[in-house]
Design a protein around this motif. Sequence first.
Motif, PDB file in Angstrom:
ATOM      1  N   GLN A  56       8.219  -4.015  -0.547  1.00 33.01           N
ATOM      2  CA  GLN A  56       6.812  -4.316  -0.324  1.00 33.01           C
ATOM      3  C   GLN A  56       5.942  -3.308  -1.072  1.00 33.01           C
ATOM      4  OE1 GLN A  56       6.317  -5.499   4.116  1.00 33.01           O
ATOM      5  NE2 GLN A  56       8.121  -4.189   4.070  1.00 33.01           N
ATOM      6  N   ARG A  68       4.150   0.201   0.268  1.00 30.93           N
ATOM      7  CA  ARG A  68       4.465   0.421   1.678  1.00 30.93           C
ATOM      8  C   ARG A  68       5.824   1.073   1.915  1.00 30.93           C
ATOM      9  NH1 ARG A  68       3.474  -5.098   4.820  1.00 30.93           N
ATOM     10  NH2 ARG A  68       4.074  -3.722   6.543  1.00 30.93           N
ATOM     11  N   GLU A  69       6.685   1.099   0.899  1.00 31.03           N
ATOM     12  CA  GLU A  69       8.047   1.570   1.131  1.00 31.03           C
ATOM     13  C   GLU A  69       8.187   3.083   0.974  1.00 31.03           C
ATOM     14  OE1 GLU A  69       9.823  -0.476   2.470  1.00 31.03           O
ATOM     15  OE2 GLU A  69       9.415  -2.464   1.679  1.00 31.03           O
ATOM     16  N   THR A  81      11.601   3.706   5.278  1.00 33.04           N
ATOM     17  CA  THR A  81      11.769   2.273   5.535  1.00 33.04           C
ATOM     18  C   THR A  81      13.035   1.719   4.893  1.00 33.04           C
ATOM     19  OG1 THR A  81      10.430   1.721   3.579  1.00 33.04           O
ATOM     20  CG2 THR A  81       9.274   1.915   5.697  1.00 33.04           C
TER      21      THR A  81
END
Length: 542
Positions: free
Chosen positions: A211, A214-215, A264
Amino acid sequence: MIDIHDHTTIGEALAAAIAKYGSLSLLAVPANPGRSYLPEGREFSYAEAGQLIDALKTLYQAAGYGVGHRVGLLLESRPEHMLHKLAMNSLGICCVPINPDYKRRELNYLIDHAQLDVIVCLPTRLAAVQESLQDTRTQPGVVTTNTEDYTALTLPPAQRPAQGAVTADTPASILYTSGTTGQPKGCVLSHAYELAAGKWYASHPGYVSVQEGRERLFNPLPLFHVNASILSFYCMLLSGGCQIQTDRFAPSRWWEEVASTRATIVHYLGVIIPLLLKQAPSEWEQRHCVRFGYGAGVEPQLHAAFEARFGFPLIELWGMTEVVRTISDHGADREVGTRSFGKSAPGLEVLVADESGQPVAPGTPGEMLVRYSAQTPRKHFFSEYLDNPEATAKAWEGGWFHTGDVVVQDPDGLLHFMDRRKNIIRRSGENIAAAEVEAVLLSHPKVHQVAVLAAPDDIREEEVLASIVLIPGVEAGTAICQELFAFCQQEMAYYKVPGWWWFTSEIPTTGTQKIQKHRILAAGQNAQTLPNVLDMRARKKR
């Protein structure tokens, strides 16, 4: 996500990423009070990293370095490794990472083979480099970094001019990978290769979905390997993510570092999985936000148990230094508890072939051959083995890259890993050439004959086994074993030193005197079944 094409260089991609993701984090170091650097941890935004890279780039440029120069980096897995690499690559300088576990003989070989122009090392590594330079034909300049100020260093002037402009085909890295001839091969990787590897990963479907912006990817693997410095790092760079780079894998600290850094994604090797499962339950393992793990070698019987306990899928992949455009499990193809790792796909075609290069039927073991396409088979693969055109040509025989890995393909195309054809021992993610270990042991005056091979290992996948015939008059036993073990420790990185030692009166050979290793230890046979074998595995330490 940063758009790349065949003409983009690392410098261009970096500039675009800084412009687009400036305030986001690019690099993070987990806190670790016991570590000698950044004990409280640190994060570098894209903008901050860009400023440091620009300052380093100015230093390299002022000293005359550019396209055609090669710089060795002995900076362990610290953030300055990536800062230097990006500064160097922006100018067209080729980065040659140096394994910090190398001993003098191994370091000598790399310096001479890569013909380094300069070595940038930590102050703690300076003495080892200076010792090696007493033996080498190549005499690069040496500079140490300042652990408090990454840009406070004085580079020696380049001894030859740079050679033109940076292009997508310019070498970005030379990574040394073990081969069956004994000495490692220098795998030349271009700007196009490294960026394509990151783009491939960042664009993967199914479980491996990245993503944008976001990672946070936690990588415990070292920066002198392709996994951390290229595959995961460029995936993060091109997608606005952050690479969390720990100094090394530590089972007792894993979940604290993963959870506290808000990772993540995690990368793993097969050896990591049983060690984490053996850890006592802790609150940290319940506080993570990992979406998936990405790696290779998880034992089938541990796969489901790991996912049930820790709550995220382990996605098995296949890749190697020559082509880190990985094949991996995704979507409905995922088979937990098997050695499956994905299917052929456009951009990475697979042929399972017999020894003559002809395709085998589904369900039949064969060597996995790979290429980009029939029209451009070598696109986004390694450029060459440095100064070894014969090995490069042999690897590409028939227009396919020969991986040396034996696989089985299901009727639906799903691939399952079986074994390695090459004479390589795979210990905890490290490739060890048996011939290299044999050459060291044969240099000892008390060794008459030796065969080195892989022995199965429950924790490390494989362990090094040495079968040795001593010269007449030398008694087999603990004393000579300890002597040879200490000798190997002086000559090789710790992980290459045999863990199992078996002294015998004769090593089986063919009529043409080729050693028959399969008659020493059958496939899957435990080394403990050999009579009077000595176990030195517990003494193998950094």
